[in-house]
Design an enzyme around this catalytic site. Structure first.
Site, PDB file in Angstrom:
ATOM      1  N   CYS A  72      39.319  43.095  34.973  1.00 46.62           N
ATOM      2  CA  CYS A  72      40.602  42.809  34.317  1.00 46.62           C
ATOM      3  C   CYS A  72      41.694  43.443  35.167  1.00 46.62           C
ATOM      4  CB  CYS A  72      40.634  43.369  32.895  1.00 46.62           C
ATOM      5  SG  CYS A  72      42.214  43.053  32.048  1.00 46.62           S
ATOM      6  N   HIS A 149      36.853  32.227  38.125  1.00 45.26           N
ATOM      7  CA  HIS A 149      38.134  31.516  37.973  1.00 45.26           C
ATOM      8  C   HIS A 149      38.047  30.118  38.563  1.00 45.26           C
ATOM      9  CE1 HIS A 149      40.735  34.876  36.608  1.00 45.26           C
ATOM     10  NE2 HIS A 149      39.818  35.603  37.211  1.00 45.26           N
ATOM     11  N   CYS A 207      47.601  37.242  33.688  1.00 44.77           N
ATOM     12  CA  CYS A 207      46.195  37.484  34.025  1.00 44.77           C
ATOM     13  C   CYS A 207      46.156  37.961  35.468  1.00 44.77           C
ATOM     14  CB  CYS A 207      45.379  36.207  33.845  1.00 44.77           C
ATOM     15  SG  CYS A 207      43.625  36.384  34.257  1.00 44.77           S
ATOM     16  N   GLY A 210      43.475  36.351  37.533  1.00 42.71           N
ATOM     17  CA  GLY A 210      43.887  34.952  37.747  1.00 42.71           C
ATOM     18  C   GLY A 210      44.907  34.838  38.865  1.00 42.71           C
TER      19      GLY A 210
HETATM   20  N1  LIG Z   1      39.429  37.028  30.415  1.00 47.01           N
HETATM   21  C1  LIG Z   1      38.871  37.661  31.625  1.00 47.01           C
HETATM   22  C2  LIG Z   1      38.987  39.201  31.525  1.00 47.01           C
HETATM   23  C3  LIG Z   1      40.443  39.692  31.500  1.00 47.01           C
HETATM   24  C4  LIG Z   1      41.202  39.275  32.716  1.00 47.01           C
HETATM   25  C5  LIG Z   1      42.722  39.404  32.661  1.00 47.01           C
HETATM   26  N2  LIG Z   1      43.290  39.919  31.457  1.00 47.01           N
HETATM   27  C6  LIG Z   1      43.251  40.123  33.905  1.00 47.01           C
HETATM   28  O1  LIG Z   1      44.318  40.751  33.848  1.00 47.01           O
HETATM   29  O2  LIG Z   1      42.586  39.973  34.973  1.00 47.01           O
HETATM   30  C7  LIG Z   1      37.400  37.235  31.779  1.00 47.01           C
HETATM   31  O3  LIG Z   1      36.773  36.881  30.775  1.00 47.01           O
HETATM   32  O4  LIG Z   1      36.912  37.275  32.920  1.00 47.01           O
END
Ligand SMILES: N[C@H](CCC[C@H](N)C(=O)O)C(=O)O
Length: 266
Positions: A72, A149, A207, A210
């Site tokens: 994250c 991703h 994100c 992301g």
């Molecule tokens: N939903 C993501 C985890 C949180 C990523 C996001 N909140 C960030 O800041 O990278 C997953 O399931 O891989």
């Protein structure tokens, strides 16, 4: 009673618990209950900071649906603020070096991976321009930055139905571990707009992983050279990467308030 901090990175919000100071048995159901914005405290992700044999601290990450995941980015930038110093963090995605910078942090997020089985995908496929399509969306790229991703570069981000396409793609059987769905539009030299439907959390205001994955895919496709400014609904991140290297993400981290909770009630 247990203590927690409410923090966020560009509006992607977290409940951060110092598990070094308090024993807490975190289950998928308890994480989901804590993250619930109506019956719980409310957050996109729940973050447990613990001890680590090979780093300053460990970080466990639970999505709002309770699923424990590998990485994250926005929460990683909050860790130096939470512990009060620069830190090496042990995560499921590896060791991350997070350093405080003015108003936030700069993090080495490690090297991206591109092999189909590293994303992972259910079968072999080119991950720079995938041989898969969803309705009117163009062929995407796929990148693993500790977590999976898929990245769609579109001409008009405002014309995308995120709430319909996001879950459809997140749960597509092509992604056996599900996937974070990135919708990006090139808006200038080394500048992207990005909206992310997150695995296990849905649409978030930002994100970090992301932004990393999308900037890497844009550089791989030679759409830009970097450092890339990624403009998310919650604000901007700067992502720097060159082929063969690791990804450096720089951006804000915010501490909102501290609270107390009886974890046995969740
Ligand atoms: N939903 C993501 C985890 C949180 C990523 C996001 N909140 C960030 O800041 O990278 C997953 O399931 O891989």
């Amino acid at each position: 009673m247990g203590r927690f901090s409410k923090m966020h990175g560009l509006g992607n919000d977290f409940v951060v618990i110092d598990a070094r100071a308090q024993a807490i048995d975190m289950t998928e159901a308890r994480a989901r209950a804590i993250a619930d914005r109506h019956a719980g405290i409310g957050c996109d992700q729940l973050i447990l900071i613990g001890n680590a044999a090979d780093a300053d601290v460990s970080m466990q990450i639970f999505n709002a649906d309770g699923s424990e995941v590998e990485a994250c980015g926005n929460a990683t930038r909050c860790v130096p603020l939470f512990v009060g110093r620069d830190v090496l963090i042990r995560t499921k995605a590896g060791l991350l070096d997070a350093k405080s910078v003015d108003g936030g942090a700069s993090v080495d997020m490690g090297a991206p991976r591109f092999d189909w089985d590293a994303i992972p995908l259910a079968y072999p496929m080119d991950t720079l321009t995938m041989g898969a399509s969803w309705e009117e969306l163009p062929a995407p790229a796929a990148v693993n930055v500790g977590n999976p991703h898929v990245i769609f570069f579109v001409d008009d981000l405002d014309g995308v139905n995120f709430d319909r396409l996001g879950p459809l793609i997140e749960h597509d059987p092509l992604f056996p571990a599900r996937v974070n769905v990135n919708f990006a539009q090139v808006v200038g030299d080394d500048h992207l707009r990005l909206v992310v439907w997150e695995r296990g959390a849905g649409l978030t205001r930002a994100c970090g992983t992301g932004a990393c994955a999308t900037a890497v895919a844009a550089i791989r496709r030679k759409l830009m050279t970097g450092p890339v400014t990624v403009s998310l609904p919650g604000g901007d991140l700067v992502i720097d990467w060159a082929p063969g290297g690791t990804i450096r993400m720089t951006g804000p981290a915010t501490h909102v308030f501290d609270g107390e909770a009886d974890w046995d009630r969740f």
